[in-house]
Design a protein around this motif. Structure first.
Motif, PDB file in Angstrom:
ATOM      1  N   PRO A   3       0.837  -1.209   0.000  1.00 30.28           N
ATOM      2  CA  PRO A   3       0.000   0.000   0.000  1.00 30.28           C
ATOM      3  C   PRO A   3       0.868   1.254   0.000  1.00 30.28           C
ATOM      4  O   PRO A   3       1.963   1.277   0.553  1.00 30.28           O
ATOM      5  N   ARG A   4       0.365   2.299  -0.609  1.00 28.27           N
ATOM      6  CA  ARG A   4       1.079   3.578  -0.706  1.00 28.27           C
ATOM      7  C   ARG A   4       0.103   4.721  -0.414  1.00 28.27           C
ATOM      8  O   ARG A   4      -1.115   4.543  -0.425  1.00 28.27           O
ATOM      9  N   HIS A   5       0.669   5.902  -0.229  1.00 22.67           N
ATOM     10  CA  HIS A   5      -0.150   7.104  -0.107  1.00 22.67           C
ATOM     11  C   HIS A   5      -0.337   7.679  -1.513  1.00 22.67           C
ATOM     12  O   HIS A   5       0.329   8.644  -1.910  1.00 22.67           O
ATOM     13  N   PHE A   6      -1.239   7.084  -2.263  1.00 19.26           N
ATOM     14  CA  PHE A   6      -1.452   7.503  -3.645  1.00 19.26           C
ATOM     15  C   PHE A   6      -2.128   8.873  -3.689  1.00 19.26           C
ATOM     16  O   PHE A   6      -3.111   9.119  -2.984  1.00 19.26           O
ATOM     17  N   VAL A   7      -1.590   9.732  -4.548  1.00 19.76           N
ATOM     18  CA  VAL A   7      -2.125  11.088  -4.654  1.00 19.76           C
ATOM     19  C   VAL A   7      -3.571  11.054  -5.128  1.00 19.76           C
ATOM     20  O   VAL A   7      -4.421  11.796  -4.619  1.00 19.76           O
ATOM     21  N   HIS A   8      -3.879  10.191  -6.068  1.00 17.34           N
ATOM     22  CA  HIS A   8      -5.258  10.137  -6.560  1.00 17.34           C
ATOM     23  C   HIS A   8      -6.235   9.753  -5.447  1.00 17.34           C
ATOM     24  O   HIS A   8      -7.337  10.313  -5.368  1.00 17.34           O
ATOM     25  N   SER A   9      -5.840   8.837  -4.579  1.00 19.13           N
ATOM     26  CA  SER A   9      -6.712   8.451  -3.468  1.00 19.13           C
ATOM     27  C   SER A   9      -6.951   9.627  -2.534  1.00 19.13           C
ATOM     28  O   SER A   9      -8.067   9.825  -2.029  1.00 19.13           O
ATOM     29  N   LYS A  10      -5.900  10.422  -2.279  1.00 16.05           N
ATOM     30  CA  LYS A  10      -6.067  11.597  -1.423  1.00 16.05           C
ATOM     31  C   LYS A  10      -6.976  12.630  -2.094  1.00 16.05           C
ATOM     32  O   LYS A  10      -7.849  13.226  -1.443  1.00 16.05           O
ATOM     33  N   VAL A  11      -6.792  12.828  -3.395  1.00  6.16           N
ATOM     34  CA  VAL A  11      -7.643  13.774  -4.117  1.00  6.16           C
ATOM     35  C   VAL A  11      -9.101  13.333  -4.055  1.00  6.16           C
ATOM     36  O   VAL A  11     -10.012  14.155  -3.876  1.00  6.16           O
ATOM     37  N   MET A  12      -9.335  12.024  -4.162  1.00  8.37           N
ATOM     38  CA  MET A  12     -10.711  11.546  -4.100  1.00  8.37           C
ATOM     39  C   MET A  12     -11.287  11.677  -2.691  1.00  8.37           C
ATOM     40  O   MET A  12     -12.507  11.800  -2.528  1.00  8.37           O
ATOM     41  N   SER A  13     -10.442  11.685  -1.676  1.00 10.27           N
ATOM     42  CA  SER A  13     -10.927  12.001  -0.326  1.00 10.27           C
ATOM     43  C   SER A  13     -11.368  13.458  -0.271  1.00 10.27           C
ATOM     44  O   SER A  13     -12.373  13.794   0.371  1.00 10.27           O
ATOM     45  N   TRP A  14     -10.607  14.334  -0.939  1.00 13.41           N
ATOM     46  CA  TRP A  14     -11.031  15.729  -1.061  1.00 13.41           C
ATOM     47  C   TRP A  14     -12.372  15.811  -1.788  1.00 13.41           C
ATOM     48  O   TRP A  14     -13.271  16.562  -1.385  1.00 13.41           O
ATOM     49  N   VAL A  15     -12.517  15.032  -2.865  1.00 13.65           N
ATOM     50  CA  VAL A  15     -13.775  15.015  -3.615  1.00 13.65           C
ATOM     51  C   VAL A  15     -14.924  14.581  -2.707  1.00 13.65           C
ATOM     52  O   VAL A  15     -16.019  15.162  -2.749  1.00 13.65           O
ATOM     53  N   ALA A  16     -14.697  13.563  -1.877  1.00 10.90           N
ATOM     54  CA  ALA A  16     -15.745  13.102  -0.970  1.00 10.90           C
ATOM     55  C   ALA A  16     -16.224  14.244  -0.075  1.00 10.90           C
ATOM     56  O   ALA A  16     -17.431  14.462   0.086  1.00 10.90           O
ATOM     57  N   SER A  41       5.263  18.630 -11.510  1.00  9.99           N
ATOM     58  CA  SER A  41       4.111  17.759 -11.731  1.00  9.99           C
ATOM     59  C   SER A  41       3.640  17.191 -10.403  1.00  9.99           C
ATOM     60  O   SER A  41       4.424  17.033  -9.454  1.00  9.99           O
ATOM     61  N   PHE A  42       2.351  16.875 -10.315  1.00  9.93           N
ATOM     62  CA  PHE A  42       1.887  16.005  -9.258  1.00  9.93           C
ATOM     63  C   PHE A  42       2.393  14.597  -9.554  1.00  9.93           C
ATOM     64  O   PHE A  42       2.512  14.197 -10.718  1.00  9.93           O
ATOM     65  N   VAL A  43       2.715  13.855  -8.501  1.00 10.27           N
ATOM     66  CA  VAL A  43       3.328  12.543  -8.667  1.00 10.27           C
ATOM     67  C   VAL A  43       2.339  11.446  -8.287  1.00 10.27           C
ATOM     68  O   VAL A  43       1.212  11.708  -7.867  1.00 10.27           O
ATOM     69  N   GLN A  44       2.812  10.198  -8.410  1.00 11.27           N
ATOM     70  CA  GLN A  44       1.905   9.069  -8.199  1.00 11.27           C
ATOM     71  C   GLN A  44       1.572   8.853  -6.728  1.00 11.27           C
ATOM     72  O   GLN A  44       0.415   8.610  -6.377  1.00 11.27           O
ATOM     73  N   TYR A  72       3.091   9.868  -2.432  1.00  9.94           N
ATOM     74  CA  TYR A  72       3.991  10.670  -1.619  1.00  9.94           C
ATOM     75  C   TYR A  72       5.383  10.029  -1.595  1.00  9.94           C
ATOM     76  O   TYR A  72       5.536   8.837  -1.335  1.00  9.94           O
ATOM     77  N   GLY A  73       6.385  10.840  -1.886  1.00  6.45           N
ATOM     78  CA  GLY A  73       7.761  10.363  -1.877  1.00  6.45           C
ATOM     79  C   GLY A  73       8.237   9.846  -3.215  1.00  6.45           C
ATOM     80  O   GLY A  73       9.428   9.600  -3.399  1.00  6.45           O
ATOM     81  N   SER A  74       7.332   9.659  -4.156  1.00  2.00           N
ATOM     82  CA  SER A  74       7.703   9.181  -5.484  1.00  2.00           C
ATOM     83  C   SER A  74       8.027  10.355  -6.391  1.00  2.00           C
ATOM     84  O   SER A  74       7.611  11.492  -6.137  1.00  2.00           O
ATOM     85  N   ARG A  75       8.770  10.086  -7.439  1.00  2.00           N
ATOM     86  CA  ARG A  75       8.986  11.077  -8.478  1.00  2.00           C
ATOM     87  C   ARG A  75       8.317  10.641  -9.776  1.00  2.00           C
ATOM     88  O   ARG A  75       8.472  11.298 -10.812  1.00  2.00           O
ATOM     89  N   ARG A  76       7.581   9.530  -9.716  1.00  2.00           N
ATOM     90  CA  ARG A  76       6.921   8.997 -10.908  1.00  2.00           C
ATOM     91  C   ARG A  76       5.646   9.780 -11.217  1.00  2.00           C
ATOM     92  O   ARG A  76       4.932  10.214 -10.319  1.00  2.00           O
ATOM     93  N   ILE A  77       5.361   9.909 -12.489  1.00  2.96           N
ATOM     94  CA  ILE A  77       4.167  10.615 -12.953  1.00  2.96           C
ATOM     95  C   ILE A  77       3.070   9.604 -13.248  1.00  2.96           C
ATOM     96  O   ILE A  77       3.333   8.509 -13.757  1.00  2.96           O
ATOM     97  N   ASP A  78       1.841   9.980 -12.918  1.00  2.00           N
ATOM     98  CA  ASP A  78       0.686   9.104 -13.081  1.00  2.00           C
ATOM     99  C   ASP A  78      -0.385   9.851 -13.877  1.00  2.00           C
ATOM    100  O   ASP A  78      -0.669  11.021 -13.598  1.00  2.00           O
ATOM    101  N   ALA A  79      -0.975   9.166 -14.842  1.00  2.00           N
ATOM    102  CA  ALA A  79      -1.980   9.805 -15.695  1.00  2.00           C
ATOM    103  C   ALA A  79      -3.219  10.240 -14.925  1.00  2.00           C
ATOM    104  O   ALA A  79      -3.962  11.109 -15.384  1.00  2.00           O
ATOM    105  N   SER A  80      -3.463   9.664 -13.764  1.00  2.00           N
ATOM    106  CA  SER A  80      -4.642  10.062 -12.979  1.00  2.00           C
ATOM    107  C   SER A  80      -4.579  11.532 -12.568  1.00  2.00           C
ATOM    108  O   SER A  80      -5.614  12.138 -12.264  1.00  2.00           O
ATOM    109  N   ALA A  81      -3.368  12.139 -12.580  1.00  2.00           N
ATOM    110  CA  ALA A  81      -3.247  13.564 -12.253  1.00  2.00           C
ATOM    111  C   ALA A  81      -3.987  14.435 -13.269  1.00  2.00           C
ATOM    112  O   ALA A  81      -4.324  15.579 -12.978  1.00  2.00           O
ATOM    113  N   LEU A  82      -4.257  13.888 -14.439  1.00  2.00           N
ATOM    114  CA  LEU A  82      -4.996  14.637 -15.448  1.00  2.00           C
ATOM    115  C   LEU A  82      -6.434  14.915 -15.026  1.00  2.00           C
ATOM    116  O   LEU A  82      -7.097  15.788 -15.586  1.00  2.00           O
TER     117      LEU A  82
END
Length: 619
Positions: free
Chosen positions: A399-412, A454-457, A459-469
């Motif tokens: 498990p990771r602290h995925f940025v998209h999951s955090k954004v969807m918590s904001w959406v909630a 860029s927003f990353v995939q 926390y702590g990653s430098r990888r880019i994820d298409a979900s940031a779109l």
């Protein structure tokens, strides 16, 4: 061997579906439901695992085919030395038990035809007992399953232990009908009426033409939009309103690899996209049914929420393998069921809240029971949003602290605030506003990489994820924000010959290994991500580029307008389960985004205004 994934067309009866190859072979059919064991499983093996082939006796490799207008009735035409013949395949909307009907018609000359019918039950594992059941019929039975094949006109039928062979000829103007019917094996064959193929064809055409006529979309690429909507309707389980992610299981994301999943289930995260797609297209009844399925499926404790459910809301989708099947192009294991049902994917809470809000805005009534559901959901999200999870892409790594999951918590929290104003929950607003602001602040601090701009995939990653779109479309940040524009530009690093991967990968010995999940083998470009890119480009004012991306995706549809999950730009072929609902939902939604921009430009409205009218950013 099975054909390429793009060689297959879909027919269905709103409770299950079959895949028909361009060579006339039905290589996939699960009965009586989408998620039932396959009776034709040659798609994941060979003809010995179940197939019904029909075509000219000299077995031409492919015919010229098309759907008959805006319907799900498939016509395949072969031109041979002796003449031309048309094969029409369809499944009439279900009345009691599923039927597959094939009609052979002579167009010109005289054509010798053949058919090979070999059902196998339990995903190709069980060979049934076969026998003649009258002058022009046969019956196959094993365990709970029974199939009957009826030839409406005399043909040369030879029944064997493994199936039946058909020999016949057809001349110009001549017509022969064949009806395949599945029933529970405990029912006598005579207890179930057999449909007349001609009447069933007329009924099926009327149904689909009437349904398609309700489509409200009149913008560019209407043909692609209506075909996508028909496909979504075909993937709908009519009794409950649930929409399966695809009609197939275990078609690989990379041939020969192990990224082979069962997609014959219903994902919550698809709900908001699907609801928006249906409502904007004029299909309120289907949208309401899908929303009702969602409410039933998620009933219970919020802590028990799953990312995926069965077509009737089933929770147990235990994953297992089918070792007797070699897999499509030797891609193994062949997986049946989906272990993602047991994962923790925190983004689904935001998906549910977004769906409820979208439903309300679209005119779907939310009754008093929804008040307590919203409160209990938000109580749970407030406690859990800081936890790591498996994320949008259902990783099978840590498990990771995925940025998209955090954004969807904001959406909630954001959608809960909007709902609070109309559902008598204003006393909760201060708590939800504090949570929303806290999540946004944390994501902007820990999910943003200034070096990569860029927003990353995670926390702590430098990888880019298409979900940031999705950030501007979800309302997390406005399209004019520098970080949105920079992220849209940075996502170009995911480019794979004009299409987008889901996220960045790292190379390792033996091929590509995904940093997050560690599974061996690569994958193609994810078609929905390419369409998200088109949406984001539109929102930041790069409309011409967005249209180019949209047209590029449409160009890789197969000859009858279908898309699978992924595209391999190197091998120039479709990959993954097919037809993929998420891909077709994205086609429809992107078409609407581009049409909004087009009509907005005529009315001197900017892309930002068009966006804000759909999903305004809360203060």
């Amino acid at each position: 061997m099975a054909g390429k994934i793009e060689d297959y067309a879909l027919i269905g009866d709103l409770e299950t579906a079959a895949l028909v190859g361009s060579d006339g072979a039905i290589d996939w059919l699960c009965v009586p439901r989408f998620d039932s064991p396959a009776s034709f499983a040659a798609l994941l093996g060979t003809a010995s695992h179940g197939q019904w082939w029909m075509g000219p006796a000299d077995r031409p490799t492919a015919g010229r085919r098309s759907y008959r207008g805006e319907t799900l009735v498939l016509d395949t035409v072969w031109e041979t030395v002796g003449g031309a013949v048309r094969l029409t395949d369809f499944m009439p909307p279900r009345r009691q038990f599923p039927c597959v009907i094939r009609i052979v018609e002579g167009i010109s000359g005289h054509v010798q035809m053949r058919g090979e019918f070999g059902p196998r039950f339990d995903h190709g594992r069980v060979v049934p007992r076969n026998w003649e059941a009258g002058e022009r019929a046969m019956r196959s039975v094993a365990g709970p399953d029974a199939m009957s094949l009826l030839c409406e006109q005399p043909v040369n039928m030879s029944v064997t232990e493994t199936g039946a062979s058909l020999r016949f000829s057809v001349s110009a103007g001549q017509r022969l009908g064949f009806v395949l019917r599945w029933t529970p094996s405990h029912l006598a064959d005579t207890d179930v009426p057999v449909p007349d193929s001609r009447a069933a064809l007329d009924e099926t055409l009327r149904f689909w033409l009437g349904w398609s006529a309700k489509c409200r979309y009149e913008g560019p690429a209407r043909e692609a939009v209506i075909r996508s909507l028909i496909t979504l309707k075909a993937l709908t389980y009519a009794p409950t309103g649930g929409i399966v992610a695809a009609a197939t299981c275990s078609l690989p994301e990379h041939p020969g690899g192990e990224r082979n999943w069962d997609y014959r289930f219903c994902w919550l995260r698809d709900s908001a996209f699907t609801l928006s797609c249906l409502m904007r297209s004029g299909y309120r009844e289907e949208a309401a049914a899908w929303n009702a399925w969602l409410i039933r499926a998620i009933a219970g404790e919020p802590s028990d929420l799953q990312p995926v459910y069965g077509i009737c809301g089933e929770r147990r989708l235990g994953e297992r393998s089918a070792p007797w099947l070699p897999g499509y192009e030797d891609s193994s294991p062949v997986r049946i069921g989906n272990a993602a049902a047991d994962q923790v994917q925190l983004d689904v809470y935001g998906e549910v809240m977004n769906t409820l809000y979208s439903a309300l805005r679209s005119g779907v009534t939310l009754d008093a029971r929804m008040r307590s559901l919203i409160v209990s959901f938000m109580d749970h999200v407030e406690k859990r949003w800081r936890d790591p999870d498996e994320g949008l892409w259902e990783v099978r790594g840590p498990p990771r602290h995925f940025v998209h999951s955090k954004v969807m918590s904001w959406v909630a929290a954001d959608r809960a605030l909007r709902l609070a104003r109309v559902m008598g929950l204003r006393s909760r607003e201060p708590r939800w506003r504090r949570m929303r602001d806290l999540v946004r602040r944390e994501v902007c601090e820990r999910g943003w990489d200034e070096g990569r701009r860029s927003f990353v995939q995670f926390y702590g990653s430098r990888r880019i994820d298409a979900s940031a779109l999705l950030l501007p479309k979800l309302g997390f940040l406005p399209p004019g924000d520098r970080r949105v524009r920079d992220t849209v530009e940075a996502v170009r690093r995911l480019d794979h010959d004009g299409f987008l991967r889901r996220y960045e990968v790292e190379e390792a010995r033996g091929g590509a290994v995904h940093e997050v999940d560690g599974l061996p083998g690569g994958e193609g470009a994810f078609l929905a991500c390419s369409l998200w890119y088109a949406d984001a480009l539109s929102l930041v004012g790069r409309g011409a580029e967005a249209r180019d991306v949209f047209d590029r995706v449409l160009s890789v549809r197969n000859d009858v307008g279908l898309l699978s999950e992924e595209w391999d730009p190197v091998g120039r072929r479709q990959l993954g389960n097919t037809p993929q609902a998420f891909s077709h939902v994205a086609v429809v939604n992107t078409a609407f985004v581009l049409d909004d921009i087009r009509t907005g430009a005529r009315g001197q409205r900017s892309a930002r205004t068009a966006w804000s009218n759909r999903m305004p950013v809360s203060p």
